[in-house]
Design a protein around this motif. Sequence first.
Motif, PDB file in Angstrom:
ATOM      1  N   ALA A  25      16.851   1.586   1.586  1.00  0.00           N
ATOM      2  CA  ALA A  25      16.590   3.025   1.704  1.00  0.00           C
ATOM      3  C   ALA A  25      15.321   3.461   0.978  1.00  0.00           C
ATOM      4  O   ALA A  25      14.582   4.290   1.480  1.00  0.00           O
ATOM      5  N   ASN A  26      15.029   2.939  -0.188  1.00  0.00           N
ATOM      6  CA  ASN A  26      13.877   3.399  -0.954  1.00  0.00           C
ATOM      7  C   ASN A  26      12.703   2.428  -0.937  1.00  0.00           C
ATOM      8  O   ASN A  26      11.758   2.589  -1.681  1.00  0.00           O
ATOM      9  N   GLU A  27      12.757   1.426  -0.095  1.00  0.00           N
ATOM     10  CA  GLU A  27      11.662   0.468   0.011  1.00  0.00           C
ATOM     11  C   GLU A  27      10.470   1.121   0.717  1.00  0.00           C
ATOM     12  O   GLU A  27      10.647   1.906   1.649  1.00  0.00           O
ATOM     13  N   LEU A  28       9.254   0.799   0.273  1.00  0.00           N
ATOM     14  CA  LEU A  28       8.073   1.362   0.915  1.00  0.00           C
ATOM     15  C   LEU A  28       7.958   0.885   2.350  1.00  0.00           C
ATOM     16  O   LEU A  28       8.169  -0.283   2.641  1.00  0.00           O
ATOM     17  N   GLY A  29       7.592   1.788   3.211  1.00  0.00           N
ATOM     18  CA  GLY A  29       7.302   1.443   4.600  1.00  0.00           C
ATOM     19  C   GLY A  29       5.800   1.248   4.760  1.00  0.00           C
ATOM     20  O   GLY A  29       5.054   1.220   3.780  1.00  0.00           O
ATOM     21  N   PRO A  30       5.325   1.148   5.992  1.00  0.00           N
ATOM     22  CA  PRO A  30       3.906   0.906   6.240  1.00  0.00           C
ATOM     23  C   PRO A  30       2.973   1.959   5.652  1.00  0.00           C
ATOM     24  O   PRO A  30       1.932   1.621   5.097  1.00  0.00           O
ATOM     25  N   THR A  31       3.333   3.222   5.746  1.00  0.00           N
ATOM     26  CA  THR A  31       2.462   4.271   5.233  1.00  0.00           C
ATOM     27  C   THR A  31       2.419   4.252   3.713  1.00  0.00           C
ATOM     28  O   THR A  31       1.357   4.421   3.108  1.00  0.00           O
ATOM     29  N   GLY A  32       3.552   4.014   3.062  1.00  0.00           N
ATOM     30  CA  GLY A  32       3.577   3.920   1.602  1.00  0.00           C
ATOM     31  C   GLY A  32       2.750   2.752   1.089  1.00  0.00           C
ATOM     32  O   GLY A  32       2.017   2.877   0.095  1.00  0.00           O
ATOM     33  N   ALA A  33       2.845   1.627   1.768  1.00  0.00           N
ATOM     34  CA  ALA A  33       2.059   0.451   1.373  1.00  0.00           C
ATOM     35  C   ALA A  33       0.570   0.708   1.586  1.00  0.00           C
ATOM     36  O   ALA A  33      -0.271   0.325   0.766  1.00  0.00           O
ATOM     37  N   ARG A  34       0.246   1.381   2.685  1.00  0.00           N
ATOM     38  CA  ARG A  34      -1.157   1.700   2.960  1.00  0.00           C
ATOM     39  C   ARG A  34      -1.694   2.677   1.918  1.00  0.00           C
ATOM     40  O   ARG A  34      -2.819   2.547   1.444  1.00  0.00           O
ATOM     41  N   LEU A  35      -0.886   3.682   1.547  1.00  0.00           N
ATOM     42  CA  LEU A  35      -1.310   4.638   0.525  1.00  0.00           C
ATOM     43  C   LEU A  35      -1.596   3.909  -0.783  1.00  0.00           C
ATOM     44  O   LEU A  35      -2.601   4.175  -1.440  1.00  0.00           O
ATOM     45  N   ALA A  36      -0.746   2.972  -1.162  1.00  0.00           N
ATOM     46  CA  ALA A  36      -0.943   2.217  -2.406  1.00  0.00           C
ATOM     47  C   ALA A  36      -2.279   1.476  -2.383  1.00  0.00           C
ATOM     48  O   ALA A  36      -3.056   1.539  -3.346  1.00  0.00           O
ATOM     49  N   ALA A  37      -2.563   0.789  -1.288  1.00  0.00           N
ATOM     50  CA  ALA A  37      -3.812   0.027  -1.173  1.00  0.00           C
ATOM     51  C   ALA A  37      -5.027   0.954  -1.126  1.00  0.00           C
ATOM     52  O   ALA A  37      -6.045   0.695  -1.789  1.00  0.00           O
ATOM     53  N   ASN A  38      -4.929   2.047  -0.358  1.00  0.00           N
ATOM     54  CA  ASN A  38      -6.052   2.983  -0.248  1.00  0.00           C
ATOM     55  C   ASN A  38      -6.328   3.687  -1.567  1.00  0.00           C
ATOM     56  O   ASN A  38      -7.485   3.914  -1.919  1.00  0.00           O
ATOM     57  N   LEU A  39      -5.283   4.044  -2.301  1.00  0.00           N
ATOM     58  CA  LEU A  39      -5.449   4.693  -3.594  1.00  0.00           C
ATOM     59  C   LEU A  39      -6.256   3.799  -4.527  1.00  0.00           C
ATOM     60  O   LEU A  39      -7.230   4.242  -5.140  1.00  0.00           O
ATOM     61  N   LYS A  40      -5.862   2.547  -4.623  1.00  0.00           N
ATOM     62  CA  LYS A  40      -6.564   1.622  -5.515  1.00  0.00           C
ATOM     63  C   LYS A  40      -8.016   1.434  -5.074  1.00  0.00           C
ATOM     64  O   LYS A  40      -8.938   1.478  -5.893  1.00  0.00           O
ATOM     65  N   ALA A  41      -8.232   1.237  -3.777  1.00  0.00           N
ATOM     66  CA  ALA A  41      -9.592   1.026  -3.272  1.00  0.00           C
ATOM     67  C   ALA A  41     -10.478   2.248  -3.518  1.00  0.00           C
ATOM     68  O   ALA A  41     -11.625   2.109  -3.968  1.00  0.00           O
ATOM     69  N   LEU A  42      -9.955   3.431  -3.247  1.00  0.00           N
ATOM     70  CA  LEU A  42     -10.739   4.649  -3.460  1.00  0.00           C
ATOM     71  C   LEU A  42     -11.020   4.883  -4.941  1.00  0.00           C
ATOM     72  O   LEU A  42     -12.141   5.236  -5.321  1.00  0.00           O
ATOM     73  N   ARG A  43     -10.013   4.669  -5.781  1.00  0.00           N
ATOM     74  CA  ARG A  43     -10.201   4.855  -7.227  1.00  0.00           C
ATOM     75  C   ARG A  43     -11.267   3.900  -7.752  1.00  0.00           C
ATOM     76  O   ARG A  43     -12.173   4.307  -8.481  1.00  0.00           O
ATOM     77  N   GLU A  44     -11.181   2.634  -7.352  1.00  0.00           N
ATOM     78  CA  GLU A  44     -12.134   1.638  -7.843  1.00  0.00           C
ATOM     79  C   GLU A  44     -13.537   1.866  -7.293  1.00  0.00           C
ATOM     80  O   GLU A  44     -14.516   1.509  -7.932  1.00  0.00           O
ATOM     81  N   SER A  45     -13.645   2.486  -6.118  1.00  0.00           N
ATOM     82  CA  SER A  45     -14.964   2.726  -5.526  1.00  0.00           C
ATOM     83  C   SER A  45     -15.744   3.815  -6.258  1.00  0.00           C
ATOM     84  O   SER A  45     -16.959   3.889  -6.132  1.00  0.00           O
ATOM     85  N   LEU A  46     -15.071   4.666  -7.040  1.00  0.00           N
ATOM     86  CA  LEU A  46     -15.769   5.790  -7.668  1.00  0.00           C
ATOM     87  C   LEU A  46     -16.651   5.422  -8.869  1.00  0.00           C
ATOM     88  O   LEU A  46     -17.666   6.102  -9.024  1.00  0.00           O
ATOM     89  N   PRO A  47     -16.482   4.544  -9.716  1.00  0.00           N
ATOM     90  CA  PRO A  47     -15.251   3.917 -10.205  1.00  0.00           C
ATOM     91  C   PRO A  47     -14.572   4.796 -11.255  1.00  0.00           C
ATOM     92  O   PRO A  47     -15.233   5.382 -12.103  1.00  0.00           O
ATOM     93  N   LEU A  48     -13.257   4.853 -11.170  1.00  0.00           N
ATOM     94  CA  LEU A  48     -12.437   5.564 -12.152  1.00  0.00           C
ATOM     95  C   LEU A  48     -11.372   4.621 -12.677  1.00  0.00           C
ATOM     96  O   LEU A  48     -10.833   3.820 -11.920  1.00  0.00           O
TER      97      LEU A  48
END
Length: 139
Positions: A25-48
Amino acid sequence: MPSSPSGTSGGRAPFAQKRDRPRRANELGPTGARLAANLKALRESLPLTTEQLAVKVTDYGRPMRANTITKIEKGQRRVDVDDPVALALALETRPDALLLPPTIADDHLQLTEERELRCSGTPPTTWPSATARAPAGRL
């Protein structure tokens, strides 16, 4: 399709493949996993750092600690619907940049475990076609 060393096949993330067991029930689905990866990539690209991002998100009225951001990036914490908006503001981007892939490399977008959209182009131009083929009020 043969798998690559990272466990993906043909550019697809592992969550895009059919599962042998039901999703918890609480396992990440495709969108949650994508958000996790995109968050890290965007944060590191700034870099923050996670600490710097936590301060910025908190300044936008969504109190968040650095370890919370780390857990989101690792897929260990689910996000509330308000989190992507505050994170996007702090990252100076749009919420859909966290939710959708930057491009659709292999003409598909895994929306949920059961729903895959065949498309081409970038998510903002293909998203309407996902809802256009669905019954009214449903994806």
